[in-house]
Design an enzyme around this catalytic site. Sequence first.
Site, PDB file in Angstrom:
ATOM      1  N   GLU A 145     -29.188  98.012  35.198  1.00 31.63           N
ATOM      2  CA  GLU A 145     -27.996  97.378  35.612  1.00 31.63           C
ATOM      3  C   GLU A 145     -27.423  96.158  34.937  1.00 31.63           C
ATOM      4  O   GLU A 145     -28.340  95.317  34.428  1.00 31.63           O
ATOM      5  CB  GLU A 145     -28.081  96.978  37.203  1.00 31.63           C
ATOM      6  CG  GLU A 145     -28.119  98.190  38.004  1.00 31.63           C
ATOM      7  CD  GLU A 145     -28.899  97.549  39.252  1.00 31.63           C
ATOM      8  OE1 GLU A 145     -28.879  96.353  39.545  1.00 31.63           O
ATOM      9  OE2 GLU A 145     -29.061  98.287  40.124  1.00 31.63           O
TER      10      GLU A 145
ATOM     11  N   LYS B 237     -26.642  92.227  34.469  1.00 36.66           N
ATOM     12  CA  LYS B 237     -26.910  91.301  35.315  1.00 36.66           C
ATOM     13  C   LYS B 237     -25.660  90.240  34.985  1.00 36.66           C
ATOM     14  O   LYS B 237     -25.389  89.371  34.328  1.00 36.66           O
ATOM     15  CB  LYS B 237     -27.877  90.250  34.749  1.00 36.66           C
ATOM     16  CG  LYS B 237     -28.291  89.401  35.783  1.00 36.66           C
ATOM     17  CD  LYS B 237     -29.909  88.749  35.484  1.00 36.66           C
ATOM     18  CE  LYS B 237     -30.357  87.731  36.459  1.00 36.66           C
ATOM     19  NZ  LYS B 237     -29.575  86.724  36.474  1.00 36.66           N
TER      20      LYS B 237
ATOM     21  N   ASP C   3     -23.312  87.242  35.827  1.00 39.17           N
ATOM     22  CA  ASP C   3     -23.463  86.129  35.869  1.00 39.17           C
ATOM     23  C   ASP C   3     -22.646  85.229  37.143  1.00 39.17           C
ATOM     24  O   ASP C   3     -21.626  84.491  36.550  1.00 39.17           O
ATOM     25  CB  ASP C   3     -23.490  85.167  34.658  1.00 39.17           C
ATOM     26  CG  ASP C   3     -24.562  84.006  34.561  1.00 39.17           C
ATOM     27  OD1 ASP C   3     -25.208  83.899  35.468  1.00 39.17           O
ATOM     28  OD2 ASP C   3     -24.560  83.386  33.420  1.00 39.17           O
TER      29      ASP C   3
ATOM     30  N   TYR D 186     -25.611  95.235  44.507  1.00 38.88           N
ATOM     31  CA  TYR D 186     -26.754  95.942  43.909  1.00 38.88           C
ATOM     32  C   TYR D 186     -27.945  96.301  44.756  1.00 38.88           C
ATOM     33  O   TYR D 186     -28.962  96.693  44.229  1.00 38.88           O
ATOM     34  CB  TYR D 186     -27.452  95.199  42.757  1.00 38.88           C
ATOM     35  CG  TYR D 186     -27.647  93.789  42.829  1.00 38.88           C
ATOM     36  CD1 TYR D 186     -28.596  93.465  43.549  1.00 38.88           C
ATOM     37  CD2 TYR D 186     -26.805  92.810  42.261  1.00 38.88           C
ATOM     38  CE1 TYR D 186     -28.998  92.088  44.026  1.00 38.88           C
ATOM     39  CE2 TYR D 186     -27.064  91.220  42.704  1.00 38.88           C
ATOM     40  CZ  TYR D 186     -28.134  91.141  43.629  1.00 38.88           C
ATOM     41  OH  TYR D 186     -28.387  89.896  43.903  1.00 38.88           O
TER      42      TYR D 186
ATOM     43  N   LYS E 146     -33.323  89.031  29.389  1.00 42.24           N
ATOM     44  CA  LYS E 146     -32.155  88.055  29.108  1.00 42.24           C
ATOM     45  C   LYS E 146     -31.798  88.060  27.384  1.00 42.24           C
ATOM     46  O   LYS E 146     -32.782  88.091  26.694  1.00 42.24           O
ATOM     47  CB  LYS E 146     -32.844  86.565  29.360  1.00 42.24           C
ATOM     48  CG  LYS E 146     -32.719  86.158  31.068  1.00 42.24           C
ATOM     49  CD  LYS E 146     -31.451  86.071  31.550  1.00 42.24           C
ATOM     50  CE  LYS E 146     -31.799  85.659  32.923  1.00 42.24           C
ATOM     51  NZ  LYS E 146     -32.187  84.223  33.030  1.00 42.24           N
TER      52      LYS E 146
ATOM     53  N   CYS F 290     -19.319  48.200  19.819  1.00 39.68           N
ATOM     54  CA  CYS F 290     -18.896  49.160  20.702  1.00 39.68           C
ATOM     55  C   CYS F 290     -17.595  49.682  20.531  1.00 39.68           C
ATOM     56  O   CYS F 290     -16.764  49.046  20.340  1.00 39.68           O
ATOM     57  CB  CYS F 290     -19.141  48.735  22.024  1.00 39.68           C
ATOM     58  SG  CYS F 290     -18.446  49.626  23.479  1.00 39.68           S
TER      59      CYS F 290
ATOM     60  N   CYS G 115     -15.206  48.539  23.488  1.00 42.30           N
ATOM     61  CA  CYS G 115     -14.878  46.947  23.716  1.00 42.30           C
ATOM     62  C   CYS G 115     -14.967  46.044  22.775  1.00 42.30           C
ATOM     63  O   CYS G 115     -14.634  45.016  22.759  1.00 42.30           O
ATOM     64  CB  CYS G 115     -15.672  46.414  25.088  1.00 42.30           C
ATOM     65  SG  CYS G 115     -17.338  46.271  24.597  1.00 42.30           S
TER      66      CYS G 115
ATOM     67  N   CYS H 166     -24.353  48.875  23.672  1.00 42.61           N
ATOM     68  CA  CYS H 166     -23.309  47.816  23.756  1.00 42.61           C
ATOM     69  C   CYS H 166     -23.912  46.712  24.713  1.00 42.61           C
ATOM     70  O   CYS H 166     -24.580  46.801  25.705  1.00 42.61           O
ATOM     71  CB  CYS H 166     -22.077  48.292  24.503  1.00 42.61           C
ATOM     72  SG  CYS H 166     -21.099  47.217  24.917  1.00 42.61           S
TER      73      CYS H 166
ATOM     74  N   CYS I 124     -18.111  45.932  29.779  1.00 44.41           N
ATOM     75  CA  CYS I 124     -17.564  46.948  28.944  1.00 44.41           C
ATOM     76  C   CYS I 124     -16.869  48.097  29.835  1.00 44.41           C
ATOM     77  O   CYS I 124     -17.535  48.737  30.738  1.00 44.41           O
ATOM     78  CB  CYS I 124     -18.405  47.523  28.019  1.00 44.41           C
ATOM     79  SG  CYS I 124     -17.958  49.139  27.162  1.00 44.41           S
TER      80      CYS I 124
HETATM   81  S1  IVH Z   1     -31.738  92.110  41.776  1.00 39.84           S
HETATM   82  C1  IVH Z   1     -35.347  91.639  44.342  1.00 39.84           C
HETATM   83  N1  IVH Z   1     -29.959  93.092  40.539  1.00 39.84           N
HETATM   84  O1  IVH Z   1     -29.613  87.746  39.478  1.00 39.84           O
HETATM   85  C2  IVH Z   1     -34.342  91.835  43.413  1.00 39.84           C
HETATM   86  N2  IVH Z   1     -29.993  90.681  40.833  1.00 39.84           N
HETATM   87  O2  IVH Z   1     -32.612  86.245  40.065  1.00 39.84           O
HETATM   88  C3  IVH Z   1     -33.401  90.642  43.306  1.00 39.84           C
HETATM   89  N3  IVH Z   1     -28.164  89.381  39.850  1.00 39.84           N
HETATM   90  O3  IVH Z   1     -28.917  85.502  41.504  1.00 39.84           O
HETATM   91  C4  IVH Z   1     -32.183  90.633  42.420  1.00 39.84           C
HETATM   92  N4  IVH Z   1     -27.167  91.212  38.737  1.00 39.84           N
HETATM   93  O4  IVH Z   1     -27.676  87.690  42.562  1.00 39.84           O
HETATM   94  C5  IVH Z   1     -30.493  92.119  41.124  1.00 39.84           C
HETATM   95  N5  IVH Z   1     -28.021  94.072  39.183  1.00 39.84           N
HETATM   96  C6  IVH Z   1     -28.754  92.903  39.960  1.00 39.84           C
HETATM   97  C7  IVH Z   1     -28.261  91.771  39.516  1.00 39.84           C
HETATM   98  C8  IVH Z   1     -28.967  90.561  40.115  1.00 39.84           C
HETATM   99  C9  IVH Z   1     -27.071  89.914  39.126  1.00 39.84           C
HETATM  100  C10 IVH Z   1     -28.458  88.096  40.128  1.00 39.84           C
HETATM  101  C11 IVH Z   1     -28.991  87.788  41.652  1.00 39.84           C
HETATM  102  C12 IVH Z   1     -29.741  86.645  41.468  1.00 39.84           C
HETATM  103  C13 IVH Z   1     -30.320  86.560  40.183  1.00 39.84           C
HETATM  104  C14 IVH Z   1     -31.970  87.105  40.300  1.00 39.84           C
END
Ligand code: IVH
Length: 670
Positions: free
Chosen positions: A117, A119, A121, A229, A317, A411, A414, A429, A434
């Site tokens: 899936e 991730k 943010d 998720y 990541k 500076c 000032c 400074c 200041c």
């Molecule tokens: S699973 C036990 N799936 O990532 C598993 N997390 O450190 C726990 N996040 O802030 C998380 N997309 O909210 C999972 N498809 C996804 C995700 C996801 C984003 C976030 C989650 C948390 C961080 C996990």
Amino acid sequence: MDGFQEAKERAKTLREAIEHHNYRYYVLDAPEISDAEYDELLHELIELEERYPALVSADSPSMRVGAAPAESFAQVTHRTKMLSLSDAFSLQELSAFLARVGKGLDLNQEEIDYVCELKVDGTAISLTYEGGLLTNAATRGDGQVGEDVTLNVKTIRSVPLRLRLDEPPPLLEVRGEAYISLEQFTGINKEREAAGESLFANPRNAAAGSLRQLDPVVTAARELDSIFYGIGYAEGVSFESHFQVLNFLRQAGFKTSPFAKRFKGAAKVEAFCNGWQEKRASLPYEIDGVVVKVDSLKQQARLGNTSRSPRWAVAFKFPAEQRTTNVLDIEVSVGRTGALTPVAILEPVLIAGSTVGRATLHNEDEMRRKDVRIGDSVIVQKAGDVIPEIVASIISKRSGAERIFEMPKECPVCGSRAIRPSGEAVRRCTNITCPAQRIEHLLHFASRSAMDIDGLGPAVAEELLAKEIIEDIADLYFLSKADFEEIEHFKEKAARNLKAAIERSKERPFSRLLYGLGIRHVGSHISDVLTENFRSIDDLATADFEALTAVEEIGPAVAESVISFFTEEHNIKVIEKLKAAGLSLKVEEKGGQVMPLKGQTFVLTGALDGLTREDAGERIKALGGRVSSSVSEKTDYLVVGSEPGSKFEKAKELGVKILNEGEFVKLIGG
Ligand code: IVH
């Protein structure tokens, strides 16, 4: 049929229609009616509910619009812990994870199903549905206990207020992410800039900040979105695989990732991760990686969890994103302590979801080491929430017209002398009045970990000082109505909020106030240490070098700095004014409270299972004990979590009493 009965039926029809169109629009992205028609339905419902308040129900779509502001967030205990994910920072680390899974299950890769899936943010949320109705929504918090943000989550249009199931399970806790689209993020920051407010660094901060608003109307305006998720807890339904869970969530009306895929074996997983690294920029929201999960729930259970994260999942990541851009100029900014910092002004570039227009060069030596010049092409990188940095100048692109930047000897704000003491990297400074220092000082005083005065951002700080509405931090507590009106950046509501935040700050503990005073070398932790040993500002002001350095962790630099602060007449005046304003400037001993840990020093090492290190520290302090960062003869207890560091060995060597988590929890009273 009487009027009420008629209204009740009409309200029901309207609600069903609104939720249907809401779902089409926000979850499926396939609307059937125009925005104007939708608004008409919603307004009719709101009017009806206003006329007949008895018609209002918790799942009414009108509840999304925003309820009255709350005083604070209540705590919510999650039914099962909200774990986080361990990270894989490269394809090698990813394949090591996959290999561990194979070994743990004693299976070949081709025999294992994985779900991949994106991730997204944002910020994690956990939603509770009872009998199909959304009854609670919470943030992750420390994983065990989060904050109740139900009213705010209800403003997220893609969150179902009622499950779209004929026979909903009696209890369901679902887990997902609240996030903000890149477009929305840019829009919010533009507005904030225009209003002179501080900008959100990235969409994740914007989402988290918007969710933790006491006023749901503010959250509603931010237009958060959601994606789900997982299930934390369920009664009355059971599943065999994660993929099944995702399908169930989709049927129940949640938005799930349209890109989730199930694969057999490591090779396809690796290809998925690799592929999204390239494609991530095409999405309307920011992703910081790919989550890889073992699909079978039985296999998940066999692999189990560590205290923090599951062994059956990993977050791959993406590497730091790099872009090339040009250094348009180099400027010098002046900080709270008068430090002059060179900052590269860049031709703006979009990196990892945010626009980067500046990058700190830290100090003179660092700028020379990287040999960054005005006019250079440079490689800029940003990873996740890390501050953008210049990796290197591209020497081959130089034309010869580039200019080496010399740090000014005065500076820039000032005009006073700025000197760099021998042996130090930083030029400062020398003028303590200041204006730049004063702005930074005020911002530091108002910051979260100091007095936490929300609404006092850079623009307001600058105006307060420039218009001489205030001269120092203490004047904040004597502002009149007319003073607030004079602040140009403010509408009436913002002024009221700032006034309330200033008032609230009077209740901040002494250690936060001490930190806010901005004494050199007195950071957040040292403020705690000082206030534990000197219980009032007068005790501290009269402490001599010997008394100060007798305290563990207080060295000569801190001691000298504290003494010199209190010999400055101007500082004493500010403190007297703070006292006159009603701030207590001493540790408030809670009447009658037992202090069973008084005089005991604790050191913590390793990860605790049931509580965070910060919480453990708070508990110790609340019971009169103190927390130190290093083990010495003066340490009374070492609390050991999983994977302890070198402190464990040292404590054993010194014969310090060692407590495991269970023993510690018992000691602090569970
Ligand atoms: S699973 C036990 N799936 O990532 C598993 N997390 O450190 C726990 N996040 O802030 C998380 N997309 O909210 C999972 N498809 C996804 C995700 C996801 C984003 C976030 C989650 C948390 C961080 C996990």
